[in-house]
Design a protein around this motif. Structure first.
Motif, PDB file in Angstrom:
ATOM      1  N   TYR A  92      -2.300   0.363  -4.871  1.00 20.29           N
ATOM      2  CA  TYR A  92      -1.572  -0.904  -4.516  1.00 20.29           C
ATOM      3  C   TYR A  92      -2.008   0.912  -2.783  1.00 20.29           C
ATOM      4  O   TYR A  92      -1.977  -0.022  -1.831  1.00 20.29           O
ATOM      5  N   GLN A  93      -0.811   1.646  -2.835  1.00 21.74           N
ATOM      6  CA  GLN A  93      -1.358   2.533  -1.358  1.00 21.74           C
ATOM      7  C   GLN A  93      -2.736   2.511  -1.071  1.00 21.74           C
ATOM      8  O   GLN A  93      -2.506   2.975   0.070  1.00 21.74           O
ATOM      9  N   TYR A  94      -3.451   2.866  -2.369  1.00 16.95           N
ATOM     10  CA  TYR A  94      -4.363   3.872  -1.514  1.00 16.95           C
ATOM     11  C   TYR A  94      -5.916   2.421  -1.609  1.00 16.95           C
ATOM     12  O   TYR A  94      -6.575   2.682  -0.483  1.00 16.95           O
ATOM     13  N   LYS A  98      -4.286  -0.120   0.786  1.00 10.87           N
ATOM     14  CA  LYS A  98      -3.749  -0.247   1.665  1.00 10.87           C
ATOM     15  C   LYS A  98      -3.824   0.796   2.878  1.00 10.87           C
ATOM     16  O   LYS A  98      -4.362   0.958   4.372  1.00 10.87           O
ATOM     17  N   SER A  99      -4.364   2.274   2.736  1.00 13.29           N
ATOM     18  CA  SER A  99      -4.089   3.216   3.599  1.00 13.29           C
ATOM     19  C   SER A  99      -5.653   3.504   3.810  1.00 13.29           C
ATOM     20  O   SER A  99      -5.886   3.707   4.925  1.00 13.29           O
ATOM     21  N   TYR A 157       1.468   1.713  -8.091  1.00 13.31           N
ATOM     22  CA  TYR A 157       1.843   1.799  -6.953  1.00 13.31           C
ATOM     23  C   TYR A 157       0.533   2.632  -6.027  1.00 13.31           C
ATOM     24  O   TYR A 157       0.270   2.575  -4.740  1.00 13.31           O
ATOM     25  N   LEU A 158      -0.007   3.664  -6.776  1.00  3.23           N
ATOM     26  CA  LEU A 158      -0.925   4.677  -6.191  1.00  3.23           C
ATOM     27  C   LEU A 158      -2.577   3.527  -6.127  1.00  3.23           C
ATOM     28  O   LEU A 158      -3.032   3.774  -5.139  1.00  3.23           O
ATOM     29  N   GLY A 207      -6.477  -5.051  -4.605  1.00  6.61           N
ATOM     30  CA  GLY A 207      -4.400  -4.182  -3.621  1.00  6.61           C
ATOM     31  C   GLY A 207      -3.749  -5.347  -5.001  1.00  6.61           C
ATOM     32  O   GLY A 207      -3.020  -4.832  -4.997  1.00  6.61           O
TER      33      GLY A 207
END
Ligand SMILES: C[C@H]1O[C@H](OP(=O)(O)OP(=O)(O)OC[C@H]2O[C@@H](n3cnc4c(=O)[nH]c(N)nc43)[C@H](O)[C@@H]2O)[C@@H](O)[C@@H](O)C1=O
Length: 317
Positions: free
Chosen positions: A159-161, A163-164, A156-157, A238
């Motif tokens: 995914y988050q990096y 997206k962010s 999930y990190l 992603g």
């Protein structure tokens, strides 16, 4: 010439990844720690560059990424043995999560467009219901070990990096994989080594086992490293992808296959210390998303993988 950084290059998958990339004429740089064993990569030392780097240390990682500015990162370094994660849960989570965050932060800091593959795991699926196999990527994650939690966090990190910050991260959820050089703690290698040692007369003809009822989906490591390469060529940033063979067997069936390659009579005995507080009952993956995106299919039959692994252990005196 494109440059790839492999974290954990001296490990089982790392050494196969390095061999694969060298054949593709990619420049290969790898991270090691001061206590890393070099036996898996001794034959490659002329062709690769090794850098001592403690991935948990942000300064160490920042200077590595800033110096090397790799085109690709294959992030394979991890505490990857599930039972160890019960003995050292915090260490497993810290090691696996902090190392990856340090890599992401360094890539972000230097504003690189590095493509990053992260080694996530089928263990994340954990408790799987009978009507959920073969498992697809959108299955709920019901983790059953601290190791699985560490891999969910890595996943999930990623995914988050993406997206962010728009980092080009591809998340590969790999099911069990094995082949020559597999660490002797893992079940395929452990059983193969016990058989090879019995054949050599180094131990009594008794093989010690844990839970033989678990079902696992095994892929050859040489197919897995090809998948990791394709993940960075054609995978969507992603996105997460199952890497699996699409079929599974019980651990008992795997043991019977290994025993069929040997002429010695071997007794099977349960060793209670090999049983886990909770064991994932079945892992069987659906890899169609990855196949549609990259064209990958596993090529090496399980029978060959297991024979190669047994012969690997037979090759030691
Ligand atoms: C995808 C995932 O794949 C691996 O995790 P694992 O499935 O825990 O792998 P393993 O080889 O330790 O166990 C497989 C199964 O075999 C059973 N089993 C029976 N008897 C013994 C035995 O004697 N030893 C071991 N180790 N297992 C035994 C054990 O209880 C389990 O059901 C890692 O690469 C991990 O990093 C990863 O991501």
């Amino acid at each position: 010439m494109a440059k790839a950084l492999i974290t954990g290059i001296s490990g089982f998958v790392g050494s196969h990844m390095a061999e694969f990339l060298l054949k593709k004429n990619i420049e290969v740089v790898g991270t090691i720690r001061h206590r890393s064993r070099m036996n898996h990569i001794e034959h490659l030392l002329q062709d690769i560059r090794l850098i001592e780097c403690e991935l948990r240390d942000p300064f160490s990682v920042e200077s590595l990424i800033g110096e090397e500015k790799p085109d690709y990162i294959f992030h394979l370094a991890a505490q990857s043995f599930v039972p160890t994660s019960w003995n050292s849960p915090i260490d497993t989570i810290h090691n696996n999560v902090a190392g990856q965050v340090n890599i992401f932060e360094a890539v972000r800091r230097f504003q690189l467009d590095t493509r990053i593959q992260i080694a996530c795991s089928s263990e994340e699926y954990g408790q799987v219901e009978p009507d959920e196999v073969p498992i697809r990527e959108d299955n709920p994650l019901r983790p059953l070990s601290p190791y699985a939690i560490s891999k969910m966090a890595q996943d999930y990190l990623g995914y988050q990096y993406y997206k962010s910050f728009g980092l080009h991260v591809v998340r590969t959820r790999t099911f069990n994989h094995t082949g020559p050089r597999r660490g002797e703690n893992f079940v395929t290698s452990n059983f193969a080594k016990q058989i090879a040692d019995i054949e050599k007369g180094k131990r009594a003809p008794i093989i010690y086992v844990g839970n033989l009822e678990a079902k696992r989906d095994f892929t050859d490591v040489r197919d897995v490293v090809r998948a990791y390469w394709l993940a960075l060529q054609n995978g969507e940033p992603g996105e997460c992808y199952n890497i699996a063979s699409g079929s599974c067997c019980t651990i008992k069936e795997m043991l019977e296959l290994l025993l069929s390659y040997s002429n010695v009579q071997i007794e099977i005995k349960e060793d209670p210390t090999r049983l886990r507080p909770s064991d994932v009952e079945i892992l069987l993956g659906d890899y169609s998303r990855f196949h549609q995106t990259t064209g990958w299919t596993p090529e090496i039959p399980f029978e060959k993988t297991m024979l190669d692994l047994l012969n690997y252990w037979r090759s030691f005196p």
